[in-house]
Design an enzyme around this catalytic site. Structure first.
Site, PDB file in Angstrom:
ATOM      1  N   GLU A 255      -5.328  -1.090   3.964  1.00 31.70           N
ATOM      2  CA  GLU A 255      -4.351  -0.656   2.955  1.00 31.70           C
ATOM      3  C   GLU A 255      -3.934  -1.916   2.214  1.00 31.70           C
ATOM      4  O   GLU A 255      -3.250  -2.771   2.786  1.00 31.70           O
ATOM      5  CB  GLU A 255      -3.141  -0.014   3.638  1.00 31.70           C
ATOM      6  CG  GLU A 255      -3.466   1.212   4.467  1.00 31.70           C
ATOM      7  CD  GLU A 255      -4.017   2.344   3.643  1.00 31.70           C
ATOM      8  OE1 GLU A 255      -3.804   2.338   2.419  1.00 31.70           O
ATOM      9  OE2 GLU A 255      -4.669   3.227   4.217  1.00 31.70           O
ATOM     10  N   CYS A 289       3.565  -2.153  -2.067  1.00 37.59           N
ATOM     11  CA  CYS A 289       2.206  -2.008  -2.594  1.00 37.59           C
ATOM     12  C   CYS A 289       2.135  -0.954  -3.688  1.00 37.59           C
ATOM     13  O   CYS A 289       1.281  -1.023  -4.558  1.00 37.59           O
ATOM     14  CB  CYS A 289       1.273  -1.650  -1.460  1.00 37.59           C
ATOM     15  SG  CYS A 289       1.900  -0.268  -0.502  1.00 37.59           S
ATOM     16  N   GLU A 389      -1.195  -8.305  -9.120  1.00 33.53           N
ATOM     17  CA  GLU A 389      -0.055  -7.900  -8.308  1.00 33.53           C
ATOM     18  C   GLU A 389       0.937  -9.068  -8.211  1.00 33.53           C
ATOM     19  O   GLU A 389       0.585 -10.141  -7.725  1.00 33.53           O
ATOM     20  CB  GLU A 389      -0.535  -7.506  -6.909  1.00 33.53           C
ATOM     21  CG  GLU A 389       0.526  -6.820  -6.087  1.00 33.53           C
ATOM     22  CD  GLU A 389       0.035  -6.444  -4.691  1.00 33.53           C
ATOM     23  OE1 GLU A 389      -0.631  -7.264  -4.040  1.00 33.53           O
ATOM     24  OE2 GLU A 389       0.339  -5.318  -4.252  1.00 33.53           O
TER      25      GLU A 389
HETATM   26  P1  NAD Z   1      -1.153 -10.640   4.092  1.00 35.57           P
HETATM   27  O1  NAD Z   1      -2.504 -10.156   3.705  1.00 35.57           O
HETATM   28  O2  NAD Z   1      -0.843 -12.077   3.873  1.00 35.57           O
HETATM   29  O3  NAD Z   1      -0.903 -10.408   5.666  1.00 35.57           O
HETATM   30  C1  NAD Z   1      -1.012  -9.128   6.284  1.00 35.57           C
HETATM   31  C2  NAD Z   1      -1.257  -9.332   7.777  1.00 35.57           C
HETATM   32  O4  NAD Z   1      -2.565  -9.875   7.953  1.00 35.57           O
HETATM   33  C3  NAD Z   1      -0.288 -10.326   8.434  1.00 35.57           C
HETATM   34  O5  NAD Z   1      -0.026  -9.923   9.762  1.00 35.57           O
HETATM   35  C4  NAD Z   1      -1.082 -11.623   8.418  1.00 35.57           C
HETATM   36  O6  NAD Z   1      -0.656 -12.551   9.385  1.00 35.57           O
HETATM   37  C5  NAD Z   1      -2.489 -11.114   8.668  1.00 35.57           C
HETATM   38  N1  NAD Z   1      -3.535 -12.001   8.160  1.00 35.57           N
HETATM   39  C6  NAD Z   1      -3.492 -12.800   7.081  1.00 35.57           C
HETATM   40  N2  NAD Z   1      -4.659 -13.464   6.944  1.00 35.57           N
HETATM   41  C7  NAD Z   1      -5.456 -13.061   7.954  1.00 35.57           C
HETATM   42  C8  NAD Z   1      -6.795 -13.378   8.347  1.00 35.57           C
HETATM   43  N3  NAD Z   1      -7.542 -14.266   7.698  1.00 35.57           N
HETATM   44  N4  NAD Z   1      -7.304 -12.767   9.437  1.00 35.57           N
HETATM   45  C9  NAD Z   1      -6.564 -11.860  10.106  1.00 35.57           C
HETATM   46  N5  NAD Z   1      -5.293 -11.541   9.794  1.00 35.57           N
HETATM   47  C10 NAD Z   1      -4.747 -12.113   8.721  1.00 35.57           C
HETATM   48  O7  NAD Z   1      -0.121  -9.695   3.384  1.00 35.57           O
HETATM   49  P2  NAD Z   1       1.452  -9.844   3.270  1.00 35.57           P
HETATM   50  O8  NAD Z   1       1.736 -10.974   2.339  1.00 35.57           O
HETATM   51  O9  NAD Z   1       2.050  -9.863   4.644  1.00 35.57           O
HETATM   52  O10 NAD Z   1       1.842  -8.443   2.589  1.00 35.57           O
HETATM   53  C11 NAD Z   1       1.781  -8.227   1.214  1.00 35.57           C
HETATM   54  C12 NAD Z   1       0.507  -7.519   0.806  1.00 35.57           C
HETATM   55  O11 NAD Z   1       0.372  -6.309   1.531  1.00 35.57           O
HETATM   56  C13 NAD Z   1       0.523  -7.134  -0.659  1.00 35.57           C
HETATM   57  O12 NAD Z   1      -0.702  -7.436  -1.282  1.00 35.57           O
HETATM   58  C14 NAD Z   1       0.729  -5.626  -0.616  1.00 35.57           C
HETATM   59  O13 NAD Z   1       0.234  -4.944  -1.731  1.00 35.57           O
HETATM   60  C15 NAD Z   1       0.034  -5.249   0.625  1.00 35.57           C
HETATM   61  N6  NAD Z   1       0.566  -3.971   1.122  1.00 35.57           N
HETATM   62  C16 NAD Z   1      -0.211  -2.840   1.029  1.00 35.57           C
HETATM   63  C17 NAD Z   1       0.279  -1.615   1.452  1.00 35.57           C
HETATM   64  C18 NAD Z   1      -0.550  -0.340   1.373  1.00 35.57           C
HETATM   65  O14 NAD Z   1      -0.170   0.654   1.986  1.00 35.57           O
HETATM   66  N7  NAD Z   1      -1.648  -0.303   0.649  1.00 35.57           N
HETATM   67  C19 NAD Z   1       1.573  -1.538   1.976  1.00 35.57           C
HETATM   68  C20 NAD Z   1       2.327  -2.696   2.040  1.00 35.57           C
HETATM   69  C21 NAD Z   1       1.809  -3.913   1.630  1.00 35.57           C
END
Ligand code: NAD
Length: 501
Positions: A255, A289, A389
Site C-alpha cells: 500500500e 496516502c 507526493e
Molecule cells: P516508509 O516507506 O519510509 O516506511 C514504511 C515502513 O517500511 C517503515 O516501517 C520503515 O521502517 C520500513 N522500511 C523503510 N525502508 C525499508 C527497507 N528498505 N526495507 C524494509 N523496510 C523498510 O514510509 P513512511 O515514511 O513511514 O510513510 C509514508 C508513506 O507511506 C507515504 O508515501 C504514504 O503515501 C504511504 N502510505 C500509504 C498508505 C496506503 O494505504 N496506500 C497509507 C499510509 C501511508
C-alpha cells in the site's frame, strides 16, 4: 518497560515477552509538537528479527493458533477488540503524542479499530469453502488455510489503524505475525502487543521488533521463513520490498503513495465541495496516502471554490495536538517539515500562486514541526507540486474545461490510489468513477473507511488489497482436495488411450 533517568525504555515484544536488543542499542522517540523526548526504544536488527521469526514459526508449527477451533480464535479476537476499546483513551493520547495528529482526529480514527478485529473474526467464522464443478466421479473441495509466518511493515502516519488493517485479517486467518512499526511511532504498536497477550492471544503469535527500515525491516524481508510481506509505505520502499519478496517467491501486498484528485463537478454544492476539499487535504496535516491534494474544478467556478476553501483553511485551529480544540497539529518530523517547505518553494518557482499558508505558523512552539494549511492556485497538471507526493498540508487547485478534460488530468499521474467526486447527482458520480484509474473512489465523501472495504491502489500506488474479503483471502492460500468416488484406475494395466477423433 523500564525507566532510565525518568524516561521509559521499551524492548521488543517477542514470544509474549519484552526483550532488549542483544547489543542493548536504543533510539529516541520524540514528540513532534515540541521536540520533547517521549521514550527510548530498543533498536533491533537481524538478531531480533531472527528471534521473532523463530518464535512465530514455532507458534505456527505447533498449531496453538493456526489449528485452534475457529470459534475459539473468534472468541479471543473479540476479547482483544473489547480490551482495545477499554484502552482507547490511553492509546489515542499516546498516538497523538508520537504522531502529532490532533487528539480529536486520533480518537475518531482509533474508535474504529475494535470493529476490524470483530469483523475479521466473523469473516473467519463464517467463511465457506468451495466445492468445484469437477467433472466425473470426483469431489474437489477447496480449503483456505493460513500462510504461516507473515511480516508486516507499517508507516508512522496512522500507526495503529494501518497495523490493524493487516493484523486483524492475518490473525483471523490463523497466521503468526512479526510486525516492524515505523521508527518514528513504535509505542502504540508495542502497547497493542501487550493488550493482545493479556487478551489471550498465545505467545509467539504476534511479535513486534522495533528499529529502522534499512536494518530491521530489511532483515524481515530477506528471511526465508516468512511467507508474506505486507508493507504500507512510500513507493520506493515498495519497490525494494516487492523485489525481495520476488526473490523469495513469497506473496507481497504494498500500500504505497498517492496524490488523490478531488473532482468538483459543475452541479456540486460549492460549500459542501469546499468543506470536502479542505477535509480531504488537511486532515492529519496532509500526511495520509489518500490526501486529496489535486482539486479539479470547472474553470468558471474556480474563483468561487478557492474563496470558500481559503476561508475554511484560514479558520483551522493550529496548536497543541493534545488540546481537544486543536484541528491541525505538526508534521511528524523535521525531514517531513523540510520536505513540505521544499515543495512549497518548488511550487512558487514553477509559477503557482500561494492563496493561503505557505509558511510556518507563529503561535506554536518553534521546536514543533508545524506548517500552515496551504492552497496553491494557478497550478498546471504537469507541475511537480501536482505530480509528486508532498505528504504535508498542501493542496493544488487546477481547472478543467469539461468532464473529459477532468478525467484526463485526474488519470495523468503515476499514482492511482484514491479520488473523490463531488456532485449533486450520484449517478453522474458513479459514471465518472468508472473512468478513474484509482483503487478507491468516494462520491460526496473522502477518507471514509470500513473493515469490509477492499483498500489499495492501481499503478505506482501499490499491489494487492487490504481489508474486506479480498484482504482476508490474501492472508490465506487454497488447498484443493480431489476425492475419487469410483474405483481407482490402474493406468498401466488398462488401455488408457484417449481417442481424439
Ligand atoms: P516508509 O516507506 O519510509 O516506511 C514504511 C515502513 O517500511 C517503515 O516501517 C520503515 O521502517 C520500513 N522500511 C523503510 N525502508 C525499508 C527497507 N528498505 N526495507 C524494509 N523496510 C523498510 O514510509 P513512511 O515514511 O513511514 O510513510 C509514508 C508513506 O507511506 C507515504 O508515501 C504514504 O503515501 C504511504 N502510505 C500509504 C498508505 C496506503 O494505504 N496506500 C497509507 C499510509 C501511508
Amino acid at each position: 518497560m523500564t525507566t532510565l533517568d525518568g524516561i521509559a525504555v521499551h524492548g521488543h515484544f517477542i514470544d509474549g515477552h519484552e526483550r532488549p536488543s542483544a547489543d542493548e542499542r536504543t533510539f529516541d522517540v520524540r514528540n513532534p509538537a515540541n521536540g520533547a523526548l517521549v521514550a527510548r526504544v530498543a533498536e533491533g536488527g537481524a538478531a531480533e528479527i531472527g528471534s521473532a521469526i523463530e518464535a512465530a514459526s514455532n507458534a505456527f508449527a505447533d498449531g496453538r493458533w493456526s489449528r485452534l477451533a475457529v470459534r475459539e480464535r473468534q472468541r479471543i479476537l473479540n476479547g482483544f477488540a473489547d480490551a482495545i476499546e477499554t484502552a482507547l483513551p490511553e492509546l489515542a493520547t499516546l498516538e497523538s503524542t508520537c504522531v502529532g495528529r490532533p487528539l480529536r482526529e486520533m480518537r475518531a480514527q482509533l474508535s474504529r479499530i475494535p470493529e476490524f478485529y470483530r469483523y475479521f473474526a466473523a469473516v473467519a467464522r463464517t467463511a465457506e469453502d468451495a466445492v468445484t464443478p469437477f467433472e466425473g466421479p470426483y469431489v474437489n473441495y477447496v480449503r483456505r488455510v493460513p500462510l504461516g509466518v507473515v511480516g508486516q511493515l507499517t508507516p508512522w502516519n496512522h500507526p495503529l489503524l494501518i497495523l490493524t488493517k493487516k493484523l486483524a485479517p492475518a490473525l483471523a486467518a490463523g497466521n503468526c505475525v512479526v510486525a516492524k512499526p515505523s521508527e518514528y511511532t513504535p509505542l502504540t504498536t508495542l502497547e497493542l502487543a501487550r493488550i493482545a497477550r493479556d487478551a489471550g492471544i498465545p505467545d509467539g503469535v504476534f511479535n513486534v521488533v522495533t528499529g529502522f527500515g534499512a536494518e530491521a525491516g530489511a532483515a524481515l524481508c530477506t528471511d526465508k521463513r516468512v511467507r508474506k510481506l505486507d508493507l504500507t509505505g512510500g513507493t520506493e520502499t515498495g519497490r525494494v520490498v516487492a523485489k525481495l519478496a520476488g526473490e523469495n517467491l513469497i506473496r507481497v501486498t504494498c500500500e504505497l503513495g498517492g496524490k488523490a484528485p478531488v473532482i468538483v463537478l459543475p452541479d456540486a454544492d460549492l460549500d459542501r465541495a469546499a468543506a470536502g476539499a479542505t477535509f480531504a487535504a488537511f486532515i492529519a496535516s496532509g500526511q495520509t496516502c489518500v490526501a486529496g491534494t489535486r482539486v479539479l474544478v470547472h474553470e468558471r467556478q474556480a474563483d468561487e471554490l478557492v474563496e470558500r476553501m481559503v476561508r475554511r483553511a484560514r479558520a483551522i485551529r493550529i496548536g497543541d495536538p493534545l488540546d481537544l480544540a486543536t484541528q491541525l497539529g505538526p508534521l511528524v518530523s523535521a525531514p517531513q517539515l523540510a520536505r513540505t517547505e521544499r515543495y512549497v518553494e518548488i511550487g512558487r518557482a514553477e509559477g503557482a500562486t500561494v492563496a493561503c499558508g505557505g509558511r510556518r505558523p507563529e503561535g506554536p512552539p518553534a521546536a514543533g514541526f508545524f506548517y500552515e494549511p496551504t492552497i496553491f492556485t494557478g497550478v498546471q497538471p504537469a507541475m511537480r507540486i501536482a505530480q509528486e507526493e508532498i505528504f504535508g498540508p498542501v493542496t493544488c487547485v487546477m481547472t478543467y474545461r469539461d468532464v473529459d478534460d477532468a478525467v484526463r488530468i485526474a488519470n495523468d499521474i503515476r499514482f492511482g490510489l484514491a479520488a473523490s467526486i463531488w456532485t449533486a447527482d450520484a449517478a453522474r458520480g458513479m459514471k465518472l468513477a468508472e473512468r478513474l484509474d484509482c483503487g478507491i473512489i468516494w462520491v460526496n465523501d473522502h477518507h471514509r473507511i470500513d473493515p469490509s472495504l477492499p483498500w489499495g491502489g492501481m499503478k505506482d500506488s501499490g499491489m494487492g488489497r487490504e481489508t474486506g474479503l479480498e484482504g482476508f483471502r490474501e492472508y490465506t492460500q487454497t488447498k484443493s482436495v480431489i476425492v475419487n468416488l469410483d474405483d481407482p484406475v490402474d493406468w498401466y494395466a488398462t488401455d488408457g488411450i484417449v481417442r481424439l477423433s
